[in-house]
Every structure is written in C-alpha cells, then in structure tokens.
Design an enzyme around this catalytic site. Sequence first.
Site, PDB file in Angstrom:
ATOM      1  N   GLY A 231      -2.239 -39.930 -27.563  1.00  0.00           N
ATOM      2  CA  GLY A 231      -2.746 -38.751 -28.273  1.00  0.00           C
ATOM      3  C   GLY A 231      -1.558 -37.863 -28.621  1.00  0.00           C
TER       4      GLY A 231
ATOM      5  N   SER B 233      -3.084 -47.993 -25.923  1.00  0.00           N
ATOM      6  CA  SER B 233      -4.071 -46.981 -26.249  1.00  0.00           C
ATOM      7  C   SER B 233      -5.323 -47.713 -26.717  1.00  0.00           C
ATOM      8  CB  SER B 233      -3.510 -46.093 -27.368  1.00  0.00           C
ATOM      9  OG  SER B 233      -4.382 -45.036 -27.627  1.00  0.00           O
ATOM     10  N   ARG B 234      -6.511 -47.111 -26.530  1.00  0.00           N
ATOM     11  CA  ARG B 234      -7.734 -47.819 -26.930  1.00  0.00           C
ATOM     12  C   ARG B 234      -7.631 -48.198 -28.412  1.00  0.00           C
ATOM     13  NH1 ARG B 234     -12.321 -43.841 -25.171  1.00  0.00           N
ATOM     14  NH2 ARG B 234     -10.681 -42.512 -25.995  1.00  0.00           N
ATOM     15  N   SER B 235      -7.179 -47.253 -29.242  1.00  0.00           N
ATOM     16  CA  SER B 235      -7.020 -47.589 -30.668  1.00  0.00           C
ATOM     17  C   SER B 235      -5.536 -47.655 -30.997  1.00  0.00           C
ATOM     18  CB  SER B 235      -7.686 -46.501 -31.527  1.00  0.00           C
ATOM     19  OG  SER B 235      -7.127 -45.237 -31.175  1.00  0.00           O
TER      20      SER B 235
ATOM     21  N   THR C 135       0.450 -36.302 -15.785  1.00  0.00           N
ATOM     22  CA  THR C 135       0.211 -34.913 -16.205  1.00  0.00           C
ATOM     23  C   THR C 135      -1.131 -34.826 -16.924  1.00  0.00           C
ATOM     24  OG1 THR C 135       1.391 -35.360 -18.271  1.00  0.00           O
ATOM     25  CG2 THR C 135       2.676 -34.362 -16.485  1.00  0.00           C
TER      26      THR C 135
ATOM     27  N   ARG D  51      -5.032 -36.059 -15.711  1.00  0.00           N
ATOM     28  CA  ARG D  51      -6.025 -35.588 -14.743  1.00  0.00           C
ATOM     29  C   ARG D  51      -5.864 -36.362 -13.443  1.00  0.00           C
ATOM     30  NH1 ARG D  51      -6.475 -31.645 -17.176  1.00  0.00           N
ATOM     31  NH2 ARG D  51      -8.309 -30.660 -18.140  1.00  0.00           N
TER      32      ARG D  51
ATOM     33  N   GLU E 134      -7.689 -30.259  -6.456  1.00  0.00           N
ATOM     34  CA  GLU E 134      -6.734 -29.166  -6.711  1.00  0.00           C
ATOM     35  C   GLU E 134      -7.310 -27.853  -6.188  1.00  0.00           C
ATOM     36  OE1 GLU E 134      -5.005 -31.160 -10.871  1.00  0.00           O
ATOM     37  OE2 GLU E 134      -5.694 -29.074 -10.837  1.00  0.00           O
TER      38      GLU E 134
ATOM     39  N   HIS F  58      -0.261 -28.114 -11.515  1.00  0.00           N
ATOM     40  CA  HIS F  58      -0.993 -28.166 -12.797  1.00  0.00           C
ATOM     41  C   HIS F  58      -0.401 -27.182 -13.810  1.00  0.00           C
ATOM     42  CE1 HIS F  58      -5.183 -29.278 -14.568  1.00  0.00           C
ATOM     43  NE2 HIS F  58      -4.356 -28.956 -15.552  1.00  0.00           N
TER      44      HIS F  58
HETATM   45  C1  8YV Z   1      -5.571 -25.928 -18.581  1.00  0.00           C
HETATM   46  C2  8YV Z   1      -5.526 -28.286 -18.955  1.00  0.00           C
HETATM   47  O1  8YV Z   1      -6.376 -25.671 -19.603  1.00  0.00           O
HETATM   48  O2  8YV Z   1      -5.807 -28.143 -21.254  1.00  0.00           O
HETATM   49  C3  8YV Z   1      -6.128 -28.719 -20.228  1.00  0.00           C
HETATM   50  O3  8YV Z   1      -6.934 -29.684 -20.208  1.00  0.00           O
HETATM   51  O4  8YV Z   1      -5.727 -28.882 -17.953  1.00  0.00           O
HETATM   52  C4  8YV Z   1      -4.709 -27.086 -18.903  1.00  0.00           C
HETATM   53  O5  8YV Z   1      -4.045 -26.844 -20.067  1.00  0.00           O
HETATM   54  C5  8YV Z   1      -4.831 -24.724 -18.322  1.00  0.00           C
HETATM   55  O6  8YV Z   1      -4.291 -24.978 -17.090  1.00  0.00           O
HETATM   56  C6  8YV Z   1      -5.703 -23.490 -18.343  1.00  0.00           C
HETATM   57  O7  8YV Z   1      -5.277 -22.483 -17.600  1.00  0.00           O
END
Ligand code: 8YV
Length: 336
Positions: free
Chosen positions: A160, A181-183, A240, A242, A271, A290
């Site tokens: 992405g 990547s899927r696509s 970075t 999830r 978290e 995060h």
């Molecule tokens: C959070 C994020 O939004 O955009 C995302 O999916 O995980 C982060 O950018 C950000 O930490 C909000 O405070």
Amino acid sequence: MEKPRLFISRELFPEVIEELEKFYEVEVWDKYHGPSYEYLVEKLRSVDAYVSMVTDRIDCGLLQVARRLRIIAQYGVGLDNIDVVCATRLGIYVTNTPNVLAESVAELTWSLILAVSRRIVEADHFVRWGEWYRTRTSVHPLMMLGTELKGKMLGIIGLGSVGRRVAEIGKAFGMRVIYYSRSRKPDVESSLGIEYRSFDDVVSEADVLTIHVSLTSETRHLINEDVLRRMKKNAILINTSRGPVVDTDALVKALREGWIAGAGLDVFENEPLQPNHPLTAFKNVVLLPHLGSATHEARLAMARLVAENLIAFYKGQVPPTLVNSEVVKHRRPGFD
Ligand code: 8YV
C-alpha cells in the site's frame, strides 16, 4: 437548523476543532486515556457524528444503539476496531485517513531497520550505562558489529502507500526489493525496479522482512511459527502495521532459539506492552510505543483530513476518504 452534535474521542489540533465548530456542536474528550466502551455506548446515543481513535472498540452492539449517528470519521488508516459491515448496514458513513501518514510510518519503519541492523539502542545503553567506559577501550575490531544493508534483500508484505514508500527508500539504500501483495502492482514494479514474489519466497529470501498489511481475519497471525522457521537465520523482522499480524509467542520462541537475528516492533497484540513482557529481554529487539504516524506533519494532516470528511458530509457531499462507498446507496450524505 440546529448544528449536528460531534463527539471527538481525543484532543486534536485546536485549529481543526475551530474549523469543525463552524459546522458542528463539538465535544472533545479531554482525558489522556481514551473513553471506555461503556461510556461510548452511552455517548454515541446522543450524537450525529463521531471522530474515533484506532483504539476505540466500535462493534455492532454499539452501532445499533447509536440511533442518531450518521458518520464515523476515524483518526487513523487502520479500521480493525470498527465493524464496517454493520455500519454500512445501518447507513452509517465511515471514513479514515490513508496516505497522509505514509511518509511518517515509512520513515519510522526505516528507523527500526537501521536501529536493529546497527544495534543502535543496544549501543546507546552500552555507552549510557558505563559499559563502554569500563572496557577502557574506545574501539575494538570486533566490538558490537552490525549488518550492512546495501546489496541485501528487502522483503515487503503489503504494497500500500506505506509499503511503496518503504520500497523506494530501500532502493535508495542499494537493497534488492521483493514484495508480496494480494494484488500485483506492475506499475510500481517498473517505476521502482522491485520484483513480485510469492508470500513463501519473500519470507525465505528476505534479509529484512517488513510487514505493511491491514489487520483482518486473513492476516491475524500471518507471521506464525511456521513462517518464522522459514525465514533466514540472519533475517530481521519489522512490524509497524498491527500487533496481531505477528504471533507474539512464536516470535519470542524464534528469538529465544535464534531462528532469526532480530526484530523491530512498533505495534503489539496487547498495547501498551507490559514492562516485563518476554520481548523486553532481548537485546536484538527494538521496541517502540506505536509511533508510526507520530509526527507533527502526519498527525496534523490526519486531523485536517478528518475535518474535510466531516465538512463534506455536512454539505451533503460524499466524503473524500469514505471507506464504505456502498453506504451511499442506503442513505445520501448530509443531515436532514
Ligand atoms: C493511529 C494508526 O491512528 O493510523 C493508524 O492506523 O495506528 C495510527 O496512525 C495514531 O496512533 C492515532 O493517534
């Protein structure tokens, strides 16, 4: 017409709040930690619009009692906290903030790649905690050797806007870049000079494996024990995206048994990470709270995009970064 009521679940930039107050009666949650699920259930019964954070749990139970709610403007790109299918069924618009944070997340990804490959955090502690001083030696040929990136293989899962920017920087570092990547993205392959591979090939060929996928039922524990065993022994893993995309217990086992050389993590299954979590015991692991999009540039751009979505909706226009476009068939944008 009475101004529609907008609830914002965390403090945002005052200039953006001011802009929104021209159209909405705005209420901002002012505590550092977020509102509880129970509080949101009660609050969202009486508001027309809501700015959500990626940590707010927005399930169908909550959406079904939020009778007045017309639009959820997520402050973030990830949507794994929202039951978007349910929202669509209920005619609730959902928007997010893609692309405007890609540069910041990509740069943080590279901070982790460099921090792990050159042992930056470990070296900082070595100096700060007096260990270097106690060696009574400023340099030694074999002291704290790291790994060069030039000529190595960068493997990207998910191409992405963040994955693409990471690839671009990887080329600038003189790395070979492969992606899954899927696509498939032939235009990006030719413009950046990167190669498409199967998921398995990327996993087994990468010296640096970096994850840039959304969290879905397909990607939960995508990086599991089997995958970690197939990575190269000298490889480092970067996440970075999830936390739940990586099976943490399997990662701890892989690090303990030396299946891979290190990891750089900005996101975790739970978290905030507990201070005595097993991951904190590894010197070859860099841990961040995060911070992917945590730059003035990205966070202000995210806030402005949230406002753009809400003001467009207020004016009866389709919001610029609407996630569930099929909702327009159910209900036109705007407040009656
Ligand atoms: C959070 C994020 O939004 O955009 C995302 O999916 O995980 C982060 O950018 C950000 O930490 C909000 O405070």
